[in-house]
Design an enzyme around this catalytic site. Sequence first.
Site, mmCIF file in Angstrom:
data_model
loop_
_atom_site.group_PDB
_atom_site.id
_atom_site.type_symbol
_atom_site.label_atom_id
_atom_site.label_comp_id
_atom_site.label_asym_id
_atom_site.label_seq_id
_atom_site.Cartn_x
_atom_site.Cartn_y
_atom_site.Cartn_z
ATOM 1 N N GLU A 434 0.837 -0.989 -0.062
ATOM 2 C CA GLU A 434 0.097 0.028 0.223
ATOM 3 C C GLU A 434 0.865 1.361 -0.080
ATOM 4 O O GLU A 434 1.603 1.525 0.893
ATOM 5 C CB GLU A 434 -0.731 0.063 1.274
ATOM 6 C CG GLU A 434 -0.340 -0.245 2.628
ATOM 7 C CD GLU A 434 -1.291 0.154 3.593
ATOM 8 O OE1 GLU A 434 -1.806 0.947 3.867
ATOM 9 O OE2 GLU A 434 -1.419 -0.810 4.555
ATOM 10 N N ASP A 508 0.398 -2.730 6.066
ATOM 11 C CA ASP A 508 0.640 -2.059 7.519
ATOM 12 C C ASP A 508 -0.212 -2.944 8.485
ATOM 13 O O ASP A 508 -1.278 -3.397 8.170
ATOM 14 C CB ASP A 508 0.179 -0.654 7.443
ATOM 15 C CG ASP A 508 1.220 0.293 6.604
ATOM 16 O OD1 ASP A 508 2.319 -0.218 6.097
ATOM 17 O OD2 ASP A 508 1.005 1.475 6.325
ATOM 18 N N ASP A 510 -2.139 -2.066 10.916
ATOM 19 C CA ASP A 510 -3.232 -1.071 11.485
ATOM 20 C C ASP A 510 -4.383 -1.434 10.639
ATOM 21 O O ASP A 510 -4.631 -2.393 9.883
ATOM 22 C CB ASP A 510 -2.783 0.194 11.344
ATOM 23 C CG ASP A 510 -2.510 0.804 9.818
ATOM 24 O OD1 ASP A 510 -2.936 -0.037 8.888
ATOM 25 O OD2 ASP A 510 -1.971 2.052 9.365
ATOM 26 N N ASP A 512 -6.205 0.337 8.546
ATOM 27 C CA ASP A 512 -6.207 0.733 7.102
ATOM 28 C C ASP A 512 -5.620 -0.437 6.600
ATOM 29 O O ASP A 512 -6.080 -0.990 5.611
ATOM 30 C CB ASP A 512 -5.745 2.000 6.715
ATOM 31 C CG ASP A 512 -6.572 3.041 7.055
ATOM 32 O OD1 ASP A 512 -7.639 2.902 7.310
ATOM 33 O OD2 ASP A 512 -5.962 4.286 7.179
#
Length: 647
Positions: A434, A508, A510, A512
């Site tokens: 990403e 990642d 997290d 998102d």
Amino acid sequence: MTQDYGADQIQVLEGLEHVRKRPGMYIGSTGTRGLHHLVYEVIDNSVDEALAGYCKNINVSINADGSVSVGDDGRGIPTDVHSKTGKSALETVMTVLGAGGKFGGDSGYKVSGGLHGVGVSVVNALSAWVDVTVWREGKVHKQRYEQGKPQGKLQVEKIKEKQTGTTVTFYPDIEIFSTGIEFDYAVLAGRFRELAFLNGGVRINFTDLREAAQDAEGNPLTNSYYYEGGIREYVVYMNREKDPIHPEIIYLNGERKGVQVEVAFQWCIDAYSDNILGFANNIRTVDGGTHLEGLKAVLTRTLNSFARKRNKIKEGQSNLAGENIREGLTAVISVKVPEPEFEGQTKTKLGNTEVRGIVDSMIGEVLMEYLEFHPNVGEAILEKAIQAFNAAEAARRARELVRRKSVLESSTLPGKLADCASRDPSESEIYIVEGDSAGGSAKQGRDRRFQAILPLRGKILNIEKTDDSKIYKNTEIQALITALGMGIRGEDFDEANLRYHRIIIMTDADVDGAHIRTLLLTFFYRYQREMVDQGYVYIACPPLYKLERGRQHQYCYSDRELQQKIAEFPANANYNIQRFKGLGEMMPQQLWDTTMNPETRTLKKVEIEDAVEADRVFTVLMGDRVAPRREFIETYGPKLIMSDLDI
């Protein structure tokens, strides 16, 4: 120096020794999939008793010591002396490959799933120990085996109860299974639910007696699977989160030329792909076969014929394509074949050519009659199919653009793909990351010889609720399709066009990142599911923390691992913790050392253990309906968070 090669170098493996030497030949692998396959082999024997009409109840338990017991109320394995082996029939079945009552002719079964006579003997060979108890003819018979070898003679006692049946308890051999011998309750429960749907009227009780599975009051985890409606209830279960076009399940159950055919199907409004499950003698045929070919062919022909009768397709217009007609379809087809031809012991594809014609003719007659008596249902199905056809036509130019821009035919790379030097797909891999920041670190840290990087901008399109016309106009989707060589949605998957055999999602750690990972998994599952089924999709596992003390440092991949490492330090020790919020924060060398180096990295292969549950989860999480998604998050959200944090 030449090495002698003579008669003494020829190994002769007696009994079940070659099963222990090459277990993957018989159960597929020595990982978790092969471990659970042992249970399937044993319960298939009980289900075969049900198919023969002699068994109504099957009891399965994961015992406190980690062993598994499978019991039924069938006829019981024969225990009299076998004429050829001179041993009891029970010992013969347990210790001789190719011994069984399922080879046709004058056997104990008309149809069965356990066809090769290797099932229970393989379980015996790959277990540390097996205890078998048979109730038959007013007697109870018991025998124990260790690593496939009988421990003493068959023990026989008379009993007063009129009881028949067989119970097999086995403990897998830790020497065989590389990933351990811990059974997953959810994986087994999915298979037992499936078997209960496929065999209406048979009850399967499943209990987990392990301490970790008990509730606060000490009660074991227990489920009972019983479906009188059989595969009709299966389709209802699969569509419980969807909006059906017609409430009534279209159903057929009949026999022709000794082949039993049972099929149930229903179209849904809020689905843009099909979900068809095929079974042959209760075995899930994940690679398809002639029964599925027959079903698809007859659906296409019959609905096109009905469309022309209703003047939905004008003279001179081309027929609706099969993928248009199957859009939104949920179907289960189960055939019972006396002499099935499977590809290999794992039985993933049915090869009997006569089955296709039988399925085609039987379903064609029933479906056309149903459509003529329910014209409104037929027209609603056709309306959805025509919408799918129009969407496909609208996307045709975009599809051709995808083909023209294929990196296999052009020197222009799509998007920001940084390709690898190798042109051998079997040794090449691509990281889907990403953003440009993570992409920059990955490009600098990779091994250019075999690792490609494709950065994506933002979150890709959710194709769960999107038709083809929008999919092919999306820039990021086009980049994925052309970079990977995925071909066109609806076309048969061709491994030869795939440019990389390891497609690795690296996002990642997290919220998102988890969302982007879910969108990508949805894309692969709905656009080209065979890529997932055949094991080409992986998830990278980057570290969450860097723990430094003095000049030494180590990476931690979970909160639990971090706390364990800190606990090892002396009291009042000085240390520093760096939390990686995103891959872009990591230096290229760090990313290589922790996440991309094949020698040190951890990859999770994406596998589908329960196809029905996988389909439901994608529908709930990524579909249009809010209420089921809220209920799912409220029920499983805390558990998923705990799992992600490894607390």
